[in-house]
Design an enzyme around this catalytic site. Structure first.
Site, PDB file in Angstrom:
ATOM      1  N   ASP A   1     -21.098  53.775  96.131  1.00 52.25           N
ATOM      2  CA  ASP A   1     -21.541  54.045  97.189  1.00 52.25           C
ATOM      3  C   ASP A   1     -23.002  53.718  97.422  1.00 52.25           C
ATOM      4  O   ASP A   1     -23.622  53.361  96.489  1.00 52.25           O
ATOM      5  CB  ASP A   1     -21.446  55.641  97.276  1.00 52.25           C
ATOM      6  CG  ASP A   1     -22.344  56.224  96.214  1.00 52.25           C
ATOM      7  OD1 ASP A   1     -22.262  55.857  95.236  1.00 52.25           O
ATOM      8  OD2 ASP A   1     -23.102  57.354  96.335  1.00 52.25           O
TER       9      ASP A   1
ATOM     10  N   GLU B   1     -22.974  58.802  94.148  1.00 49.78           N
ATOM     11  CA  GLU B   1     -24.230  58.794  93.313  1.00 49.78           C
ATOM     12  C   GLU B   1     -25.543  59.113  94.394  1.00 49.78           C
ATOM     13  O   GLU B   1     -26.656  59.793  93.926  1.00 49.78           O
ATOM     14  CB  GLU B   1     -24.442  57.668  92.529  1.00 49.78           C
ATOM     15  CG  GLU B   1     -25.856  57.696  91.407  1.00 49.78           C
ATOM     16  CD  GLU B   1     -27.126  57.435  92.016  1.00 49.78           C
ATOM     17  OE1 GLU B   1     -28.126  57.802  91.533  1.00 49.78           O
ATOM     18  OE2 GLU B   1     -27.263  56.909  93.275  1.00 49.78           O
TER      19      GLU B   1
END
Length: 393
Positions: free
Chosen positions: A79, A144
């Site tokens: 991500d 994250e």
């Protein structure tokens, strides 16, 4: 074009703003499965914020002595942070673009290139050593850059519940300052936030005796907290950690009107703390200051992560040697900067370090990485595998 660069561009081209993965983990799985990795998708989170995590593992043969092979994990995230205004980018953030020896795109530095380097390093290592004495795994999350509660922490909880052991972990966060390999993180400070509400009595600003201004009430306590921070009074740090720091991030009060004394003030603050302090000691000191000023308050604490430190050992020495062999740099060990998912992994793995590309452009418009450093990073990872294999054989 190198295979590492090709894979990095493929990943960058997939829009994966947190918590979306954008199909990146499928791409990685298609490269890892032929190498003998078992693929497992671990999902977590509510339906409207579903996080996918990839746990891929290749188990080495049990040694003749009956001892289980040690496991090295490469950890990272697919991500990325939001792009910001796309019209401010020189080229589209999800269209990998080359200019002046640099690769541009969201995730180029943080951290799709590191993930590409993981995979190609493993491919090259296994080509040279088809049956290594070390088990290999990848822990890849898409949470994250978001809340961080359904990503790496969820995988670590799953592994711990199953009794799976991780001996070494390399997190591919961008850690370099000027050149790839010049700094690695062998620990991180703890992070703890507080939301403090000072209660007052709202009233007309012309009649202060009928009200109680929470900003005025808090001012002496704020001055005392700042004085502790300025004097380095929380703790002095140590050889591995900077002194603990306390910072106010937000201060909200008032109705917006110019003639109203506010009824409350809300202050957000954060500690970044060393191993010389504990959650309990810091909380007690803050409460002691607030109580000494007889404030009417509530205080909610959030612990984002505890400090951890990986002492020089098998992993640190292997990475140090790999960097020296590849770049000639005597790398610096550091615990500076913010937090990363390493804080979760450190709870189940004693040797965790972070090593990745230069971090100057992370989260910025026109995020980029020097193309030449991509192969350097891949070679550092591969050399680390070679060093560990040699030391463990």
């Amino acid at each position: 074009m190198s295979r590492t660069l090709q894979l990095a561009e493929h990943l960058i081209s997939r829009p994966s703003v947190t918590p979306e993965d954008g199909g990146c983990q499928q791409i990685l799985g298609e490269r890892l499965a032929p190498l003998g990795f078992t693929l497992e998708t671990i999902e977590s989170g509510p339906t409207n914020f579903r996080v996918t995590n990839l746990w891929a593992k290749r188990i080495a043969a049990t040694k003749s002595s009956g001892e289980q092979a040690k496991t090295l994990v490469f950890a990272g995230h697919t991500d990325v942070v939001p792009t910001g205004p796309i019209d401010q980018w020189t080229s589209h953030p999800f269209t990998p673009t080359h200019r002046d020896g640099k690769l541009y795109g969201r995730g180029a530095c943080d951290m799709k290139t590191s993930i590409a380097a993981f995979v190609v390093a493993i491919e090259e290592f296994l080509k040279a050593v088809p049956e290594p004495g070390v088990s290999l795994a990848l822990l890849i999350t898409s949470d994250e850059e978001g809340p961080g509660v359904d990503g790496t922490v969820a995988v670590c909880n799953t592994l711990a519940a199953r009794g799976e052991v991780i001996d070494y972990c390399i997190v591919g966060e961008p850690t370099a300052v000027e050149r790839c390999g010049d700094m690695i993180k062998n620990g991180r400070r703890g992070t703890m936030s507080g939301k403090l509400t000072i209660k007052g009595v709202q009233g007309h600003i012309a009649y202060p005796h009928l009200a109680k201004n929470p900003v005025h009430a808090f001012a002496p306590a704020l001055a005392e907290l700042v004085a502790i921070n300025t004097a380095g009074g929380w703790d002095a740090g140590n050889a591995s950690f900077q002194p603990t720091s306390w910072q106010v991030s937000n201060f909200h009060s008032g109705t917006g009107a110019g003639n109203v004394i506010p009824g409350a003030a809300v202050i957000d603050f954060n500690f970044r703390f060393s191993t010389e302090s504990t959650v309990e000691s810091l909380q007690q000191r803050v409460h002691a200051v607030l109580d000494s000023h007889a404030l009417d308050y509530t205080l909610a604490w959030t612990i984002g992560g505890l400090p951890f430190l990986t002492q020089p050992g098998d992993l640190v020495e292997a990475v140090r040697a790999a960097i020296a062999d590849e770049t000639g740099i005597a790398t610096e060990l550091s615990t500076s900067g913010g937090t990363s998912d390493a804080r979760f992994i450190a709870k189940i793995c004693k040797q965790v370090i972070e090593v990745g590309p230069v971090n100057a452009s992370i989260h910025k418009i026109d995020e980029h990485i020097d193309v030449a450093s991509i192969e350097t990073l891949k070679n550092i990872y591969r050399r680390t595998l070679e060093r560990l294999e040699k030391s463990l054989s």
